[in-house]
Design an enzyme around this catalytic site. Structure first.
Site, PDB file in Angstrom:
ATOM      1  N   ASP A   2      12.655  -1.271  -2.849  1.00  0.00           N
ATOM      2  CA  ASP A   2      11.254  -1.670  -2.750  1.00  0.00           C
ATOM      3  C   ASP A   2      10.948  -2.693  -3.841  1.00  0.00           C
ATOM      4  O   ASP A   2      10.857  -2.345  -5.021  1.00  0.00           O
ATOM      5  CB  ASP A   2      10.360  -0.436  -2.885  1.00  0.00           C
ATOM      6  N   HIS A   3      10.767  -3.956  -3.449  1.00  0.00           N
ATOM      7  CA  HIS A   3      10.590  -5.043  -4.411  1.00  0.00           C
ATOM      8  C   HIS A   3       9.231  -4.991  -5.112  1.00  0.00           C
ATOM      9  O   HIS A   3       8.990  -5.761  -6.044  1.00  0.00           O
ATOM     10  CB  HIS A   3      10.757  -6.390  -3.709  1.00  0.00           C
TER      11      HIS A   3
END
Length: 450
Positions: free
Chosen positions: A421-422
Site C-alpha cells: 500500500d503506497h
C-alpha cells in the site's frame, strides 16, 4: 406479553453486513435463551446468531440469501414478562406529565451525577471475537472489562462464550479466583448543538446495460462466497494504492536441502515437508526486521501490530479462496510451522476452520506458483498493507560467480512478487522487505538440522 427484536450483531472490525444463509427456527417455535436462531455468513466466516431472551418466534424479517446490515432487525420474538417492546408497534405511548420545576438545576444535577459515576462499557466493536447480546449485557451489568472478556475460554460452538461461561467467571471472580480489571473511566461527552444537515446532491451512477446472453451460453450465478470475495477485492483496490516490487531468488540450496531431509522428516513427524513453511519462516523473519510492514492504516493513524500473524491463502475445491492465519508465526520453529501449515490447509479444504483461525492476520502470503504462475500482482487483504506472491520454482540457466571466474550453471529459481500500500509503504521499504525475504532464502544452510 411483549416483543423483542433480535438484531444482527457486530461481527468484528470492517464487517458491515452479512448474508442470511439459514433459519434454524420457524415461526411458532419456542426459543431458549442463548439458543441459535439463524445462520449468517460474511467474507470472513460463517456463524450462528443466538437469542438473548426466551420466547416464541413470531416474525422473520428476512429470507435466506438476503444481505443484512449490522443492527437491522432480523427476527421478532414474543416473550413473557416486562421485556421492553422494541418492535416499533402502532400503539401510542402514554402521555407523560410534564414538569417544569427548576429544569436548569435538575439538568446540572444529572450532569454532575453522570460525570461522577459513568464508566465506559466494554467496546465490543474493537474485538474480532463474536459475543452474543446476552453475554454483552451481562458483561456491562457486572462491570466485566474487555480484557477480562477476551480471556474467558468459551465452551460454545467455535469457542463462543456462553451465558454459563461468563456466569462461571463471575462466580470465580467473586470468590477471589481472578482479579477484576476495572474498565477505564472517561470524561462524559459534552452536549453539543447538532449541526444543520448539509444538502448534497449526488449524481446517480449510470447503470450498466444488461449483457446480452447468446444462444447456447450458460449462466452460472455467483456463489455467496464468490459475491463476498468480489466485493472485498473491489473494496481493497479502491482503498489502497497498490504498488508492486519483484525479486528473482536463487532457491537451489532450499530445494537441495528439502530433497535431502523430507523423507526422514515425514517418517519422524508424520507430516509432509513442503516449501510453504520455509517461505513462511522467511517472511516472518523479514517482518521482524522491517516491522513497519506489519501495520494497518486506520484513517490518519498507523497501527503497528505487536504480533506477526501470517495469512496463508488456500484454494478451496469450488475455486474460491480462504485465508487461515498462522498466529505468532515468528515464534514457531520449522517443525511447528510445517505442522501448522499442513493442519490449516487441510481443514480449510474441508471447511473446518474456526472463526478465530481466519482473524487478526497482519500480512498475507499467496502461492501462485502452485498453478504454474511465474509471478503475479496480488490484491492486498484489507486492512493489511502488504501481500507476497510466491512464483513457481523453475530450473534456469544462470551465471555463477566463483573465485576461479564465472560460468553458466543450472539453478532453481523463482520470483517473489510484493504488492504493498503506497499510502504508507514507500518504494524503499517495500523493496527492502522483499529483498530481505530473498536474502534469507538464498543464504539457506544446506546442513541445517530439523
Amino acid at each position: 406479553m411483549s416483543k423483542f427484536e433480535l438484531k444482527l450483531p457486530q461481527m468484528g472490525e470492517s464487517v458491515a453486513e452479512a448474508t442470511l444463509t439459514a433459519w434454524l427456527k420457524e415461526v411458532g417455535d419456542t426459543i431458549e435463551m442463548d439458543e441459535a436462531v439463524f445462520e449468517i455468513a460474511t467474507d470472513k466466516v460463517d456463524s450462528e446468531v443466538p437469542s438473548e431472551v426466551e420466547g416464541v418466534l413470531v416474525e422473520k424479517r428476512f429470507n435466506v440469501d438476503d444481505v443484512i446490515k449490522v443492527g437491522e432487525v432480523v427476527a421478532v420474538i414474543q416473550v413473557e414478562g416486562d421485556v421492553a417492546d422494541t418492535s416499533g408497534g402502532d400503539e401510542a405511548p402514554e402521555a407523560v406529565e410534564e414538569t417544569v420545576a427548576e429544569p436548569v438545576q435538575q439538568l446540572e444535577k444529572q450532569m454532575t451525577q453522570v460525570q461522577e459515576t459513568v464508566a465506559v462499557a466494554p467496546d465490543f466493536s474493537s474485538s474480532e471475537r463474536f459475543y452474543s447480546p446476552l453475554v454483552k449485557n451481562i458483561a456491562k451489568e457486572e462491570g466485566v472489562s474487555m480484557d477480562e472478556l477476551e480471556a474467558i475460554v468459551g465452551t460454545g460452538k467455535e469457542g463462543r462464550v456462553t451465558k454459563n461461561d461468563i456466569m462461571a467467571y463471575l462466580e470465580s471472580r467473586s470468590n477471589g479466583g481472578v482479579q477484576a480489571k476495572a474498565a477505564p473511566v472517561q470524561e462524559a461527552a459534552k452536549p453539543t448543538q447538532p449541526a444543520a444537515p448539509v444538502q448534497k446532491q449526488e449524481a446517480e451512477k449510470p447503470k450498466p446495460a444488461p449483457m446480452q446472453v447468446g444462444a447456447g451460453n450458460e449462466i452460472i450465478p455467483l456463489t455467496r462466497m464468490g459475491k463476498l470475495i468480489a466485493h472485498h477485492m473491489i473494496e481493497s483496490v479502491s482503498t489502497s494504492a497498490h504498488v508492486q516490487s519483484f525479486v528473482e531468488v536463487d532457491v537451489t540450496n532450499v530445494v537441495n536441502w528439502r530433497n535431502k531431509v523430507k523423507n526422514a522428516f515425514e517418517a519422524r513427524e508424520g507430516e509432509k515437508l513442503t516449501f510453504t513453511p520455509i517461505f513462511m519462516e522467511a517472511v516472518a523473519m523479514a517482518l521482524k526486521k522491517y516491522p513497519m510492514m506489519n501495520i494497518s492504516l486506520d484513517g490518519d493513524r498507523v497501527i503497528k501490530k505487536k504480533n506477526i500473524n501470517l495469512g496463508m491463502a488456500a484454494a478451496l475445491p469450488d475455486g474460491n479462496l480462504i485465508v487461515p492465519v498462522i498466529k505468532n508465526a515468528d515464534q514457531l520453529n520449522l517443525v511447528g510451522m510445517a505442522k501448522t501449515v499442513n493442519d490449516l490447509a487441510n481443514r480449510a479444504r474441508n471447511n473446518q476452520l474456526k472463526p478465530d483461525e481466519i482473524r487478526e492476520g497482519t500480512y498475507t502470503v499467496t502461492n501462485v506458483g502452485t498453478f504454474g504462475s511465474v509471478f503475479g500482482t496480488p490484491i492486498i487483504n484489507q486492512p493489511q498493507v502488504g501481500i507476497l506472491a510466491l512464483g513457481a520454482i523453475r530450473k534456469m540457466p544462470s551465471v555463477i560467480e566463483t573465485d576461479k571466474g564465472e560460468f553458466i550453471g543450472i539453478r532453481s529459481k523463482m520470483f517473489l512478487s510484493h504488492s504493498y500500500d503506497h499510502r504508507v509503504v514507500n518504494g524503499a521499504l517495500g523493496g527492502m522487505f522483499v529483498k530481505a525475504v530473498a536474502d534469507y532464502l538464498e543464504a539457506w544452510d544446506v546442513n541445517r538440522e530439523i
